[in-house]
Design an enzyme around this catalytic site. Sequence first.
Site, mmCIF file in Angstrom:
data_model
loop_
_atom_site.group_PDB
_atom_site.id
_atom_site.type_symbol
_atom_site.label_atom_id
_atom_site.label_comp_id
_atom_site.label_asym_id
_atom_site.label_seq_id
_atom_site.Cartn_x
_atom_site.Cartn_y
_atom_site.Cartn_z
ATOM 1 N N HIS A 254 -15.892 18.813 11.264
ATOM 2 C CA HIS A 254 -15.285 17.482 11.348
ATOM 3 C C HIS A 254 -14.383 17.375 12.573
ATOM 4 C CE1 HIS A 254 -16.631 15.522 7.665
ATOM 5 N NE2 HIS A 254 -16.501 16.671 7.037
ATOM 6 N N ASP A 317 -13.508 21.449 5.286
ATOM 7 C CA ASP A 317 -14.658 21.038 4.485
ATOM 8 C C ASP A 317 -15.915 20.860 5.323
ATOM 9 O OD1 ASP A 317 -13.177 18.956 5.706
ATOM 10 O OD2 ASP A 317 -14.285 17.466 4.542
ATOM 11 N N GLU A 318 -17.026 20.946 4.642
ATOM 12 C CA GLU A 318 -18.334 20.532 5.165
ATOM 13 C C GLU A 318 -18.690 21.057 6.553
ATOM 14 O OE1 GLU A 318 -19.056 16.327 2.880
ATOM 15 O OE2 GLU A 318 -17.924 16.229 4.752
ATOM 16 N N VAL A 319 -18.666 22.362 6.717
ATOM 17 C CA VAL A 319 -19.174 22.958 7.952
ATOM 18 C C VAL A 319 -20.648 23.271 7.708
ATOM 19 C CG1 VAL A 319 -18.902 24.836 9.612
ATOM 20 C CG2 VAL A 319 -16.918 24.001 8.315
ATOM 21 N N GLU A 369 -13.564 24.315 0.004
ATOM 22 C CA GLU A 369 -14.370 25.300 0.719
ATOM 23 C C GLU A 369 -13.558 26.472 1.267
ATOM 24 O OE1 GLU A 369 -14.740 22.034 1.060
ATOM 25 O OE2 GLU A 369 -16.742 21.466 1.740
#
Lengths: 686, 686
Positions: A254, A317-319, A369
């Site tokens: 992000h 988050d969200e890698v 995460e």
Amino acid sequence: MRATFVVLMLCSAFVPLAEAQSQHPPNLMPMPASVQMGAGRLLIDPSFSVALSGRPDPLLRRTVDRFLNNLRQQTGMLPLDMKVTDSSNATLVINCEHASKEVQELGEDESYDLEISNSGAKLSAPTSLGVMRGLQTFLQLAHTTSDGFAVPAIAIQDKPRFPWRGLMIDVSRHFIPLDVLKRNLDGMAAVKLNVFHWHLSDNQGFRIESKEFSKLHQMGSDGLYYTQEEVRNLIAYARDRGIRVVPEFDMPGHSTAWFVGYPELASGPGRYEIERKWGVFDPAMDPTQERTYKFLDKFIGEMAKLFPDRFFHIGGDEVNGKQWDANPKIQEFMRSHGMKNNQDLQAYFNKRVQAIVSKHGKTMLGWDEILHPGLPKSVVIQSWRGQESLAEAAKQGYRGLLSHGYYVDLIWPAWQHYAVDPMSDAAASLSPDEKQRILGGEACMWAEYVSPENIDSRIWPRTAAIAERLWSPQDVRDVNSMYQRLEEVSRRLEGLGLTHNSSYAPMLRRIAGRDDISALQVLADVVEPVKDDTREKTAPVEPTSATPLNRLVDAARPESATARRFADLVNELAGGSLKPGPEPQIRKLLTRWRDQQENLQSLLEESFLLKEAAPLSQELSNLGAAGLAALDYLDRGQRAPEAWKAEQLALIEQAKTQKAQLLLMVVPSIEKLIEASAGQAPLPAK
Amino acid sequence: MRATFVVLMLCSAFVPLAEAQSQHPPNLMPMPASVQMGAGRLLIDPSFSVALSGRPDPLLRRTVDRFLNNLRQQTGMLPLDMKVTDSSNATLVINCEHASKEVQELGEDESYDLEISNSGAKLSAPTSLGVMRGLQTFLQLAHTTSDGFAVPAIAIQDKPRFPWRGLMIDVSRHFIPLDVLKRNLDGMAAVKLNVFHWHLSDNQGFRIESKEFSKLHQMGSDGLYYTQEEVRNLIAYARDRGIRVVPEFDMPGHSTAWFVGYPELASGPGRYEIERKWGVFDPAMDPTQERTYKFLDKFIGEMAKLFPDRFFHIGGDEVNGKQWDANPKIQEFMRSHGMKNNQDLQAYFNKRVQAIVSKHGKTMLGWDEILHPGLPKSVVIQSWRGQESLAEAAKQGYRGLLSHGYYVDLIWPAWQHYAVDPMSDAAASLSPDEKQRILGGEACMWAEYVSPENIDSRIWPRTAAIAERLWSPQDVRDVNSMYQRLEEVSRRLEGLGLTHNSSYAPMLRRIAGRDDISALQVLADVVEPVKDDTREKTAPVEPTSATPLNRLVDAARPESATARRFADLVNELAGGSLKPGPEPQIRKLLTRWRDQQENLQSLLEESFLLKEAAPLSQELSNLGAAGLAALDYLDRGQRAPEAWKAEQLALIEQAKTQKAQLLLMVVPSIEKLIEASAGQAPLPAK
């Protein structure tokens, strides 16, 4: 103070809420821990005065000034009315035991006792935070009465259930100006929220001035960022309202906006541009190179000085790992360090960042995460994935916050957020020690589909229901009571300058292209934007950060009050209430829905923004007609023919799918009417 | 540019307004000097761009940024949409011939040409002021259409009729905070007003920080004043909008607030207190002592530096002379100087003050009382007493402004202000040279009965009608057209942040003490506050500056749109329109009025603020019933009996008197119905 209170209780001047029916019931939100109604009321007139005893610090004086301004605004009084005095004969005497901390801390005492009789009021609290919370309660108690403005005689003992009650606002996907944030801080204070979580960077924008690395904001923000001066201003504004400000800089994913100015931080070759679309993207920081940490050390050091709060959010988050997979140097690093997968690599990154955050005097916070056994137990986990990961973190010794279930951008109704409890599901079976680690929760306002014009309507009033969940005792969970109080809180929030109600008509006027929006509003009042991630999935054209947010879906309220009231009426009818009961009201609404299409027809041709609403308008019209026919069958005591029913239910099925990214919220109730008209259900007594 | 325009005209691409019926008529206010409609329209979408040619200065760049922000707000577009470009292919090309003056001057050229075709728009003006005015016209032209947002193809040549078009706000009687003033400046700019006259001192408060004489604001303002920093901020804000700021310090009367800190300036012995009541008071400066002028020299010198505008207002109105009469020293001075009366003494004072004002580089301005042959011809007279004194001043060689007829605190309807023309009555017979001296006029907002909450509703939208009178050609005077356009302008002003509409419901909710105000609003929609000075004369308790402004009279709009529409309907009926014509609508309204009383009854007992409305509610109910009965007679073709008529007309007479300082505005129309029902008037054809 507590002693005085007990004496009052013994005197029976105060009776439990249920017994004091003659009193205006206190429309409080969040509901205090303990409320006892008294007899009589205290008048609020221009001679109203406030005295401060104990240790009034400047923060408290400003708090009282603001309180009086709010009270003046509620009552239409003027600056010359009502005053702060030294006299112990003041109408409201405030006793605050301790000066507040310079920097507001997690877990500071926010309790207060408020005691109101018909001769005066007393507010006592250990800290100025408690005074702030108690004054908000006082403001909520003030009403117009037959004799004047007044607060009821009452005794309240109150304290929060959770110490961390937050609202996160994403200012990256759409920039949200400072004044909009400030009015939202006013809203937070009104419902006793105490943490503003500021999501300051993401792929779509880096929103804060960095003096160390000026290309971050200069190249990563389209010129839409907060200066450090503005940030300090906002922090002071929040502090005055008993709200901590926790900044978030999302990393290592992000983070495309960082790379526009500093491509050397990324794991793949540049050049990078500010992302205009929504979703999870590949770019991620390179965790294998030392210059990444050198950069972060300097940057975090700068931000740690700017933000006084103890906590520092690093996102995490969200890698998706694609850049890491594609970079041979990174692959080699992972092999040589014995890392099995990208999770290991991110854990390594988090550990390094944690050391930096800690070095600068802060406690690290991240999305779920980041949970990995290697991290020190001081780290706080914010769960967007559910109570399970929250419980898991607590078991491992980490403190945690719940945000799963509190994402207001998913456009859930208030009751659905209200039902989510940080201590429910997996968390319910934790040991008392483990439960202690659950600090609270945060409402999250992700900003793909909000602008300064409609963001308030996505946050409020639903966030007030979340605030009650986090403040009030766990057994405060009556949904009807919540909705009733929410309506009043919503009006009060508007009075503070929030625009969640007032933005509606102007947006509809723009869509209609005319001042008279009565026809459009009949339709708009019964639709809601699609839920969860359906807006993404049903977009007619791929949306970007430059797509105007001026469609009906952007104006529609997240929760249709009309549909909720209609459902109540239909349930009442189905419950067999006596004639006429709710039937005339049901007929009136159905008729209005049937007829709106004709009224709207001329508008549809005048406005490009209305065209997409045509099928919805047609469907609502059909539904209105179907509902009326069903009522006619019921009235005649005649069973509707099966063929008719089948035809109507086909209509219903069709009406359940989104159109123009909107849902017709009256469909289930009309389905109920159709079913009843064709079924054996006893008809309402004549 | 002018050449281009002529070419376009020759091409017949543009046709006079009346011939272009197919086009959305331009809802412009003030109406431009010349408008020619074209064919087609120019779309405004996210790719809209603006280019600046000529001599764009920073002021112009800020103007264009603000214009784009306004256009984004109108269309719901985002900061990433629409941009400023260097390309000559921009959607809107602005050409500004001259950089603007550092300090805006009276009479600077404000003209502009705006030419819009379906391929682009061109705005040309000699100065940045003209660009500002032209951009406001562009914003008013933007509408939702079937294809997108658009402005119509059009050619406008425009310039103001008068160079001085002002709004005065009294901030002394009630303090008006800076943000409220700023939103009013936005409103002024939207309707092309160009002077903000800031009435900064009066008996009830001295509202500006003086560094030379700090007791002025410290002791004379209750702490409610503007710092010099804030004043500079406001002046810059106004300058950016093409608005001059003229300060007024009222002297030698209307000056009690000065004497609280500096009693030695007064003509009578102290001590003085800030005045809390309304009216004309005795205290006046002592014109006979030199220290008065020493003080004023220093003070005016300080203020002359702070306010860059060339004009400086010294008030000069309503000196009752009682302190002068009672002071033997002053009487002696008058005798020894051969002064016959107090007028002579005030003239002496004015001459001395004029010399000071002039010494500090300013031109003096004052209310009509200052008119006296001894003053130099540079002085400007502001007439609150009528066109006669304005004409008199012009004949004597003085320039003048009209404010008589533009006092918005008198709560006149818009048409009444609109009918007042600076060049009418006595001014009409002036010579061309003398007419040149009439610079324009100012709407005046005296602040006895306004607070930040309702001041916008007293200024807007009626001031837009005054703005049109001062900008547009004298023959623009169609009242129906004005009202139609006023309604749209009113909405636009709300979009700029003014609260004249949005403050209504919250004030009614406070009065009702509940969220549902439907019953109360039926009543509130047809009442207006009493007019002229009746509020003073009918006050139930003597009002002061601390009296809350939260009654129905404070919430009621100055002009009832419902009553106006009802009058139109009744006139249409009386005009013999075919059945059903307006009758169903008339019946609906009458029925609503008849029934509101029953609905309101329960509320009346709950709220102390509603009690005084009970007689009004009862009367409206009776009127509704009387109107319905009259309609019944008309419908049956039956002549109403004389006895019935007499009874109803007695009701009508009774209903014409104020109650709770409010007037029922539907009385004359209902009287018309009653008269018709009992008369020989032909009935509407069936």
